[in-house]
Design a protein around this motif. Sequence first.
Motif, short mmCIF file in Angstrom:
data_model
loop_
_atom_site.label_atom_id
_atom_site.label_comp_id
_atom_site.label_asym_id
_atom_site.label_seq_id
_atom_site.Cartn_x
_atom_site.Cartn_y
_atom_site.Cartn_z
N GLY A 16 12.28 77.21 129.88
CA GLY A 16 12.02 75.98 129.15
C GLY A 16 13.25 75.27 128.66
N LEU A 17 14.41 75.63 129.17
CA LEU A 17 15.68 75.06 128.70
C LEU A 17 16.18 74.01 129.69
N THR A 18 16.53 72.85 129.16
CA THR A 18 17.13 71.78 129.97
C THR A 18 18.60 71.69 129.61
N LYS A 19 19.45 71.70 130.63
CA LYS A 19 20.90 71.61 130.40
C LYS A 19 21.37 70.19 130.70
N ILE A 20 22.11 69.62 129.75
CA ILE A 20 22.60 68.24 129.92
C ILE A 20 24.10 68.22 129.68
N ILE A 21 24.80 67.61 130.61
CA ILE A 21 26.26 67.54 130.52
C ILE A 21 26.68 66.34 129.68
N VAL A 22 27.59 66.55 128.76
CA VAL A 22 28.10 65.48 127.92
C VAL A 22 29.02 64.58 128.73
N ASN A 23 28.99 63.30 128.44
CA ASN A 23 29.91 62.35 129.06
C ASN A 23 31.23 62.41 128.32
N SER A 24 32.21 63.04 128.93
CA SER A 24 33.51 63.22 128.26
C SER A 24 34.33 61.94 128.35
N THR A 25 34.68 61.38 127.19
CA THR A 25 35.41 60.11 127.16
C THR A 25 36.91 60.30 126.97
N VAL A 26 37.31 61.49 126.54
CA VAL A 26 38.74 61.74 126.32
C VAL A 26 39.08 63.14 126.83
N PRO A 27 40.30 63.36 127.33
CA PRO A 27 40.72 64.71 127.70
C PRO A 27 40.92 65.57 126.47
N ILE A 28 40.99 66.87 126.68
CA ILE A 28 41.19 67.82 125.58
C ILE A 28 42.41 67.46 124.75
N SER A 29 43.49 67.09 125.42
CA SER A 29 44.74 66.80 124.70
C SER A 29 44.57 65.66 123.72
N VAL A 30 43.81 64.63 124.09
CA VAL A 30 43.60 63.47 123.22
C VAL A 30 42.66 63.84 122.06
N GLY A 31 41.58 64.54 122.37
CA GLY A 31 40.63 64.91 121.32
C GLY A 31 41.25 65.81 120.27
N LEU A 32 42.03 66.79 120.71
CA LEU A 32 42.66 67.70 119.75
C LEU A 32 43.81 67.03 119.00
N THR A 33 44.49 66.10 119.66
CA THR A 33 45.53 65.34 118.96
C THR A 33 44.91 64.51 117.84
N LYS A 34 43.74 63.93 118.10
CA LYS A 34 43.03 63.20 117.05
C LYS A 34 42.70 64.13 115.88
N GLN A 35 42.30 65.35 116.19
CA GLN A 35 41.98 66.31 115.13
C GLN A 35 43.22 66.68 114.33
N VAL A 36 44.32 66.94 115.01
CA VAL A 36 45.56 67.30 114.33
C VAL A 36 46.05 66.14 113.45
N GLU A 37 46.04 64.92 114.00
CA GLU A 37 46.50 63.76 113.23
C GLU A 37 45.61 63.52 112.02
N HIS A 38 44.29 63.71 112.18
CA HIS A 38 43.37 63.53 111.07
C HIS A 38 43.65 64.56 109.98
N ALA A 39 43.88 65.82 110.38
CA ALA A 39 44.18 66.87 109.41
C ALA A 39 45.47 66.55 108.66
N ASN A 40 46.46 66.05 109.37
CA ASN A 40 47.74 65.69 108.71
C ASN A 40 47.54 64.57 107.69
N ARG A 41 46.75 63.57 108.04
CA ARG A 41 46.48 62.48 107.08
C ARG A 41 45.71 62.99 105.87
N LEU A 42 44.72 63.83 106.14
CA LEU A 42 43.83 64.30 105.08
C LEU A 42 44.55 65.21 104.09
N TYR A 43 45.38 66.10 104.62
CA TYR A 43 45.98 67.11 103.77
C TYR A 43 47.39 66.76 103.28
N SER A 44 47.91 65.63 103.74
CA SER A 44 49.22 65.22 103.24
C SER A 44 49.11 64.26 102.07
N GLU A 45 47.87 63.83 101.79
CA GLU A 45 47.67 62.87 100.68
C GLU A 45 47.70 63.58 99.35
#
Length: 270
Positions: A241-270
């Motif tokens: 009863g399980l349906t598998k659906i693939i996500v539409n990836s809009t950014v490569p891993i490097s871009v997505g994780l860079t966004k996470q790192v930059e967000h953490a730097n902004r959040l925790y440097s304030e």
Amino acid sequence: MDKVVMVGVFDFVNFHVCKALLDRGIEVRGVQIESEEDKDMVIEKRLEIGRNANFTEVSFEDIAKDKNKNETIVLSVYDLYMRYKEEYLLNEDMLFNLIRKNQWEKMVILVPSQLLNEIIDSKPEVIIEDFIKRTHAQNKNIHLLYLPTNYGPWQPDTFMFQSFILNEMNRGKPFKGLREETGDAMFVQDTAQLILEIIENQQPGRYLLHSGKSNQWEKCAAFLGINEQESNRILQIREEGLTKIIVNSTVPISVGLTKQVEHANRLYSE
């Protein structure tokens, strides 16, 4: 889908789903299951979406007294699990009675993909499985969406990626241990878009959202420079009863994780 109630609206995945809903002009009423340790993060998130005219923060009491015939409810058990807060699901007044008493147009529950294992034996997973069974007994028309690791801005430090990022900034806490599923990983903003598409276009049922690619979690870990990698993969999946659906990836891993790192730097440097 014109109106949505989100339980745990300021949690990680749910917050991104909320923003995606607001971007589409959909009215959102959000209630937060709050705890002291994440109060500062909740304040930041309130500032991020609080001025949107389509967003209203409400209490459990506000939701419980309504009929909700034209509203969809979204509950992220996934986020509760990753916050080590799954025992909230044992609170009959807070969650189960809310789901049981109200007449929702649609019901959506986000679930960690580990719950697809043939064998469920850890206490947190048993609590979640029991909650799903009790909920399903009350309402058969549920969208159960199973999610692997998600990464991106606002990832909690209970995930290995965010814990490692904060440790590199000397802002980390002791890591509680690997809880996320390491067989796959997806950028959370892409996941949020797919969740909306499934709610709007698919029938109630069990859905596994996945990247469609191999070793995504390991690739994320390698990009961040995480050398010692534990494993927490699904050993044998319950396919019925399980349906598998693939996500539409809009950014490569490097871009997505860079966004996470930059967000953490902004959040925790304030």
